[in-house]
Design an enzyme around this catalytic site. Structure first.
Site, mmCIF file in Angstrom:
data_model
loop_
_atom_site.group_PDB
_atom_site.id
_atom_site.type_symbol
_atom_site.label_atom_id
_atom_site.label_comp_id
_atom_site.label_asym_id
_atom_site.label_seq_id
_atom_site.Cartn_x
_atom_site.Cartn_y
_atom_site.Cartn_z
ATOM 1 N N HIS A 8 71.678 67.190 11.602
ATOM 2 C CA HIS A 8 70.575 66.447 10.990
ATOM 3 C C HIS A 8 69.205 67.084 11.224
ATOM 4 C CE1 HIS A 8 70.212 65.032 15.114
ATOM 5 N NE2 HIS A 8 68.965 64.749 14.825
HETATM 6 C C1 UD1 Z 1 65.499 61.122 14.321
HETATM 7 C C2 UD1 Z 1 64.774 61.811 15.473
HETATM 8 C C3 UD1 Z 1 65.683 62.851 16.114
HETATM 9 C C4 UD1 Z 1 67.028 62.262 16.486
HETATM 10 C C5 UD1 Z 1 67.637 61.639 15.234
HETATM 11 C C6 UD1 Z 1 69.001 61.049 15.502
HETATM 12 C C7 UD1 Z 1 62.331 62.063 15.244
HETATM 13 C C8 UD1 Z 1 61.253 63.021 14.959
HETATM 14 N N1 UD1 Z 1 63.579 62.516 15.006
HETATM 15 O O1 UD1 Z 1 65.683 62.089 13.299
HETATM 16 O O2 UD1 Z 1 65.056 63.341 17.279
HETATM 17 O O3 UD1 Z 1 67.881 63.275 16.981
HETATM 18 O O4 UD1 Z 1 66.730 60.625 14.768
HETATM 19 O O5 UD1 Z 1 69.533 60.463 14.353
HETATM 20 O O6 UD1 Z 1 62.072 60.966 15.670
HETATM 21 N N2 UD1 Z 1 67.682 57.171 7.413
HETATM 22 C C9 UD1 Z 1 68.475 56.201 6.846
HETATM 23 N N3 UD1 Z 1 68.885 55.165 7.629
HETATM 24 C C10 UD1 Z 1 68.536 55.051 8.917
HETATM 25 C C11 UD1 Z 1 67.706 56.036 9.487
HETATM 26 C C12 UD1 Z 1 67.301 57.098 8.730
HETATM 27 O O7 UD1 Z 1 68.830 56.271 5.680
HETATM 28 O O8 UD1 Z 1 68.940 54.074 9.570
HETATM 29 C C13 UD1 Z 1 67.251 58.336 6.602
HETATM 30 C C14 UD1 Z 1 65.956 58.174 5.888
HETATM 31 O O9 UD1 Z 1 66.127 58.680 4.622
HETATM 32 C C15 UD1 Z 1 64.987 59.044 6.652
HETATM 33 C C16 UD1 Z 1 65.889 60.092 7.254
HETATM 34 O O10 UD1 Z 1 67.143 59.454 7.447
HETATM 35 O O11 UD1 Z 1 64.010 59.599 5.849
HETATM 36 C C17 UD1 Z 1 65.355 60.605 8.538
HETATM 37 O O12 UD1 Z 1 65.165 59.561 9.510
HETATM 38 P P1 UD1 Z 1 64.085 59.739 10.685
HETATM 39 O O13 UD1 Z 1 64.160 58.629 11.632
HETATM 40 O O14 UD1 Z 1 62.785 60.072 10.084
HETATM 41 O O15 UD1 Z 1 64.516 61.068 11.429
HETATM 42 P P2 UD1 Z 1 65.944 61.612 11.801
HETATM 43 O O16 UD1 Z 1 66.172 62.819 10.967
HETATM 44 O O17 UD1 Z 1 66.986 60.541 11.795
#
Ligand code: UD1
Length: 374
Positions: A209
């Site tokens: 991811h």
């Molecule tokens: C985040 C953390 C990362 C961690 C990871 C574990 C930061 C900078 N990054 O990255 O350190 O290793 O979580 O998963 O805080 N989304 C969903 N559903 C959810 C959550 C996310 O659909 O429940 C999608 C959304 O489209 C979002 C994307 O995932 O834009 C990224 O989510 P985000 O929390 O921004 O960062 P992660 O890539 O998950």
């Protein structure tokens, strides 16, 4: 004298939940003060959040901020704004933040500005790579924290090098392993593997991811090609993070031979790791879990903030992520066999040390029932 401080614990994203669960349990077991759990809502899907509350026996959050996904600045700002009134209302004596996600930094910053002391669990890890958003979050959170709870000796050294006074640093060990320990017998028994349709030691498990792997079309295409090639040799199971799914769709990339799944819960992910021939990942936590499970781990990154998983564990970096490099690293790792390892203080008792450190800190600080904030 009885101490009765309020500790406000902040969780936001998937890797936070397994770190907070054992600490909450340890503090409750000691009847230490009042524990308040705040969920920022950075991760909000059932598969990314709710399932972990069940698997880890976490209590429902006292407060849910419902922040959700957004750009880094906006997500961080949303947590800052939403948590400030909560901190004012609960007036915690200590704010516990964990790991390195955007919610961690935002909560630490909001607390520090309100003169609320911050404890950082998993302090001191450094990849040395400031292009990682997590590295920025780690550096800044550690500057704001007054109690730095570290998982490994290298983390202590990093903090000392950055000028953190040694009396703030507490080497407590790895709380992730406390959570793992609780379910280890179940995870080690091959029960549950059948439901996944694979045999012990005869498949590869994959998670990805990180922006450096999934936000770049060329890089993601190379990794997908490698995974399809590996799938010609062994079944490949890939619970796909929503970010990765979204990017793959955007870039028009598909996997032909790999079994792509929805994200799985905590126990299922551990079962998948424990019985794999090889794990391929860019997760931080899985580098640690595979070390204790003794399963060869290939980390598809140029660096790691968790060097003990390499020097003392089963982890290897794959810095050049071309299809050829990944496939040949997989073939080499497959012959490694299982070799469970326990770096110092990865013993299932880290949360007790966290509770010890908090108790001592509270005594030193003179935090007690009804006491004015120092
Ligand atoms: C985040 C953390 C990362 C961690 C990871 C574990 C930061 C900078 N990054 O990255 O350190 O290793 O979580 O998963 O805080 N989304 C969903 N559903 C959810 C959550 C996310 O659909 O429940 C999608 C959304 O489209 C979002 C994307 O995932 O834009 C990224 O989510 P985000 O929390 O921004 O960062 P992660 O890539 O998950």
């Amino acid at each position: 004298m009885s101490f009765d401080p309020t500790v406000l614990h902040v969780v936001g994203a998937r890797p936070n939940f397994m770190k907070v669960a054992p600490v909450l349990r340890a503090l409750r077991r000691r009847a230490f003060g009042r524990q308040v759990l705040v969920h920022t809502g950075q991760h909000y899907d059932d598969a990314m959040s709710s399932v972990f509350f069940d698997d880890l026996d976490l209590p429902d959050p006292d407060v849910h901020l419902g922040v959700g996904s957004a750009s880094h600045a906006r997500q961080t700002a949303d947590v800052l704004r939403a948590i400030e009134p909560v901190l004012e209302a609960y007036a915690p004596d200590l704010v516990m933040v964990v790991g390195d996600v955007n919610s961690t930094l935002a909560a630490a910053l909001a607390a520090a500005k309100l003169n609320r002391p911050v404890a950082h669990l998993e302090a001191g890890l450094r990849s040395g790579d400031r292009t990682m958003p997590e590295e920025i979050n780690r550096l800044l959170t550690d500057q704001l924290a007054e109690l730095l709870l570290t998982p490994s000796r290298d983390a202590d050294r990093n903090l000392e090098r950055e000028g953190v006074p040694p009396d703030r640093i507490h080497f407590v060990g790895n709380v992730m392993i406390d959570s793992l320990e609780r379910v280890l017998p179940k995870v080690r028994s091959a029960e549950g593997l059948e439901a996944l349709g694979v045999a012990d030691g005869e498949y590869a498990a994959v998670t990805l991811h990180r922006p450096s792997n999934v936000d770049d079309a060329r890089q993601l295409a190379d990794i997908f090609q490698a995974l399809d090639e590996i799938a010609a040799e062994v079944p490949v199971l890939f619970p796909m993070h929503p970010r990765t799914r979204a990017r793959a769709a955007e870039f028009g990339l598909t996997l032909d031979a790999v079994r792509v799944m929805e994200p799985v819960g905590y126990e299922t992910m551990l079962i998948l790791q424990a019985h794999a021939a090889v794990v391929l990942t860019d997760s931080g936590g899985m580098q640690e879990e595979t070390t204790v499970l003794g399963v060869p781990c290939l980390t598809l990154r140029e660096n790691t903030e968790r060097p003990v998983t390499i020097t003392e564990g089963t982890n290897r970096l794959v810095p050049r992520r071309t299809p050829e490099a990944i496939v040949s690293a997989f073939r080499a790792a497959r012959t490694d066999g299982r070799n469970p390892r326990r770096p110092e203080r990865w013993d299932g008792r880290a949360a007790e040390r966290v509770a010890d450190a908090i108790e001592k800190w509270a005594e030193r600080r003179g935090v007690r029932r009804g006491a004015a904030h120092v």
